[in-house]
Design a protein around this motif. Sequence first.
Motif, PDB file in Angstrom:
ATOM      1  N   THR A   1      55.411 -20.548  19.199  1.00  0.00           N
ATOM      2  CA  THR A   1      55.948 -19.561  18.275  1.00  0.00           C
ATOM      3  C   THR A   1      55.114 -19.519  16.996  1.00  0.00           C
ATOM      4  N   PHE A   2      54.795 -18.290  16.515  1.00  0.00           N
ATOM      5  CA  PHE A   2      54.055 -18.210  15.256  1.00  0.00           C
ATOM      6  C   PHE A   2      54.910 -17.691  14.108  1.00  0.00           C
ATOM      7  N   THR A   3      56.112 -17.171  14.425  1.00  0.00           N
ATOM      8  CA  THR A   3      57.040 -16.791  13.369  1.00  0.00           C
ATOM      9  C   THR A   3      58.420 -16.588  13.982  1.00  0.00           C
ATOM     10  N   THR A   4      59.425 -16.603  13.136  1.00  0.00           N
ATOM     11  CA  THR A   4      60.804 -16.357  13.556  1.00  0.00           C
ATOM     12  C   THR A   4      61.347 -15.181  12.758  1.00  0.00           C
ATOM     13  N   LEU A   5      61.990 -14.258  13.456  1.00  0.00           N
ATOM     14  CA  LEU A   5      62.466 -13.030  12.826  1.00  0.00           C
ATOM     15  C   LEU A   5      63.921 -12.775  13.176  1.00  0.00           C
ATOM     16  N   ASP A   6      64.623 -12.142  12.262  1.00  0.00           N
ATOM     17  CA  ASP A   6      65.971 -11.644  12.528  1.00  0.00           C
ATOM     18  C   ASP A   6      65.875 -10.154  12.801  1.00  0.00           C
TER      19      ASP A   6
ATOM     20  N   LYS B   1      48.835  -8.115  16.534  1.00  0.00           N
ATOM     21  CA  LYS B   1      50.035  -8.437  15.775  1.00  0.00           C
ATOM     22  C   LYS B   1      50.476  -7.278  14.870  1.00  0.00           C
ATOM     23  N   GLN B   2      50.394  -6.064  15.454  1.00  0.00           N
ATOM     24  CA  GLN B   2      50.872  -4.869  14.763  1.00  0.00           C
ATOM     25  C   GLN B   2      52.279  -4.480  15.231  1.00  0.00           C
ATOM     26  N   ASN B   3      52.592  -4.823  16.473  1.00  0.00           N
ATOM     27  CA  ASN B   3      53.886  -4.525  17.073  1.00  0.00           C
ATOM     28  C   ASN B   3      54.353  -5.749  17.856  1.00  0.00           C
ATOM     29  N   PHE B   4      55.638  -5.775  18.180  1.00  0.00           N
ATOM     30  CA  PHE B   4      56.124  -6.832  19.062  1.00  0.00           C
ATOM     31  C   PHE B   4      57.251  -6.304  19.938  1.00  0.00           C
ATOM     32  N   SER B   5      57.428  -6.928  21.086  1.00  0.00           N
ATOM     33  CA  SER B   5      58.468  -6.544  22.038  1.00  0.00           C
ATOM     34  C   SER B   5      59.401  -7.725  22.279  1.00  0.00           C
ATOM     35  N   VAL B   6      60.645  -7.390  22.605  1.00  0.00           N
ATOM     36  CA  VAL B   6      61.652  -8.405  22.884  1.00  0.00           C
ATOM     37  C   VAL B   6      62.276  -8.089  24.237  1.00  0.00           C
ATOM     38  N   LEU B   7      62.270  -9.057  25.128  1.00  0.00           N
ATOM     39  CA  LEU B   7      62.900  -8.903  26.436  1.00  0.00           C
ATOM     40  C   LEU B   7      64.348  -9.386  26.346  1.00  0.00           C
ATOM     41  N   LEU B   8      65.281  -8.509  26.753  1.00  0.00           N
ATOM     42  CA  LEU B   8      66.711  -8.791  26.654  1.00  0.00           C
ATOM     43  C   LEU B   8      67.356  -8.702  28.035  1.00  0.00           C
ATOM     44  N   ARG B   9      68.545  -9.304  28.147  1.00  0.00           N
ATOM     45  CA  ARG B   9      69.280  -9.231  29.411  1.00  0.00           C
ATOM     46  C   ARG B   9      70.769  -9.099  29.119  1.00  0.00           C
ATOM     47  N   CYS B  10      71.414  -8.142  29.789  1.00  0.00           N
ATOM     48  CA  CYS B  10      72.853  -7.959  29.635  1.00  0.00           C
ATOM     49  C   CYS B  10      73.582  -9.174  30.201  1.00  0.00           C
TER      50      CYS B  10
ATOM     51  N   GLN C   1      61.056  -2.517  21.246  1.00  0.00           N
ATOM     52  CA  GLN C   1      59.776  -2.737  20.591  1.00  0.00           C
ATOM     53  C   GLN C   1      59.876  -2.339  19.122  1.00  0.00           C
ATOM     54  N   TYR C   2      59.202  -3.108  18.259  1.00  0.00           N
ATOM     55  CA  TYR C   2      59.295  -2.902  16.819  1.00  0.00           C
ATOM     56  C   TYR C   2      57.912  -3.016  16.184  1.00  0.00           C
ATOM     57  N   LYS C   3      57.770  -2.417  15.010  1.00  0.00           N
ATOM     58  CA  LYS C   3      56.590  -2.631  14.193  1.00  0.00           C
ATOM     59  C   LYS C   3      56.654  -4.035  13.601  1.00  0.00           C
ATOM     60  N   LEU C   4      55.505  -4.669  13.484  1.00  0.00           N
ATOM     61  CA  LEU C   4      55.431  -6.000  12.877  1.00  0.00           C
ATOM     62  C   LEU C   4      54.631  -5.883  11.585  1.00  0.00           C
TER      63      LEU C   4
ATOM     64  N   PHE D   1      47.985 -16.526   3.785  1.00  0.00           N
ATOM     65  CA  PHE D   1      49.423 -16.735   3.927  1.00  0.00           C
ATOM     66  C   PHE D   1      50.024 -15.562   4.699  1.00  0.00           C
ATOM     67  N   THR D   2      50.829 -15.843   5.685  1.00  0.00           N
ATOM     68  CA  THR D   2      51.482 -14.790   6.460  1.00  0.00           C
ATOM     69  C   THR D   2      52.955 -14.726   6.099  1.00  0.00           C
ATOM     70  N   ASN D   3      53.438 -13.516   6.023  1.00  0.00           N
ATOM     71  CA  ASN D   3      54.847 -13.283   5.688  1.00  0.00           C
ATOM     72  C   ASN D   3      55.335 -12.108   6.528  1.00  0.00           C
ATOM     73  N   TYR D   4      55.682 -12.404   7.772  1.00  0.00           N
ATOM     74  CA  TYR D   4      56.011 -11.349   8.724  1.00  0.00           C
ATOM     75  C   TYR D   4      57.425 -10.811   8.498  1.00  0.00           C
ATOM     76  N   ARG D   5      57.543  -9.503   8.647  1.00  0.00           N
ATOM     77  CA  ARG D   5      58.823  -8.826   8.540  1.00  0.00           C
ATOM     78  C   ARG D   5      58.953  -7.819   9.683  1.00  0.00           C
ATOM     79  N   VAL D   6      60.185  -7.475   9.999  1.00  0.00           N
ATOM     80  CA  VAL D   6      60.443  -6.494  11.060  1.00  0.00           C
ATOM     81  C   VAL D   6      60.325  -5.092  10.487  1.00  0.00           C
ATOM     82  N   GLY D   7      59.543  -4.256  11.151  1.00  0.00           N
ATOM     83  CA  GLY D   7      59.426  -2.866  10.753  1.00  0.00           C
ATOM     84  C   GLY D   7      60.370  -1.980  11.550  1.00  0.00           C
TER      85      GLY D   7
END
Length: 232
Positions: free
Chosen positions: A16-21, A48-57, A67-70, A78-84
């Motif tokens: 893992t390189f970052t944790t996001l809410d 590292k411009q976008n990221f995807s999340v795999l989900l399951r019901c 998929q979201y902008k990163l 210094f990196t300070n990642y946020r959800v776009g």
Amino acid sequence: MVKRRINLHPFEGGSTFTTLDIDIPDLCLRNGEHMTPDVLYGAADRDKQNFSVLLRCVDCGLFFNRQYKLINRGDGNFTNYRVGTEIDLLIAPKIATNVPDSIKKISSDFDKIYNQAMQAESYQLDQIVGIGLRKALEFLVKDYAVKQNTAKADKIKSDTLQNVINDSFKDDPRIQSLATGAAYLGNDETHYVKRYETKDLKDLKRFINSFISIIDMNETIDETLRMRAEGK
């Protein structure tokens, strides 16, 4: 929507390189029931411009992803990642309708509506395809009629489709017959009770395509006549 914390992995895999809410849907895409999906994996793209999340019901087991902008608000050290913003994953397949250029010039609206109707058919939305084709037909009929008689443009645009067909194409029975048949079948697609029960969308498309072919042929003939006249 429900907020969940995810561990984001690089494109190449690894730690893992970052944790996001992030906000994820709390409805199952299959049955519409409320639930909080399992977060299976999160990964960024190569840059590292976008990221995807795999989900399951958790109820039916359906897999889906978001998929979201990163956004990196840090600097070189210094990196300070946020959800776009979330990225729309709806990718519409390209439908080859093969509408001739001559028809597009006569009615760009027809081309747009016809393509959307064919797009709906590709998604198996059979209950709205005919309605779209009926609307497309009206635009082509009226735009072609206006091209043939610009002096009556206002009347043509405001008149009923059948009146335009009867008045504008009375000297060309082939066009009048095809347009009328297509209009009848198009109207059937919008009514509760069908008048022509032995006909379906295939016939409606066939009639419209034949209507297109005759107009295209007429336009080609007119082009050759102008060419010959200019050559004299």
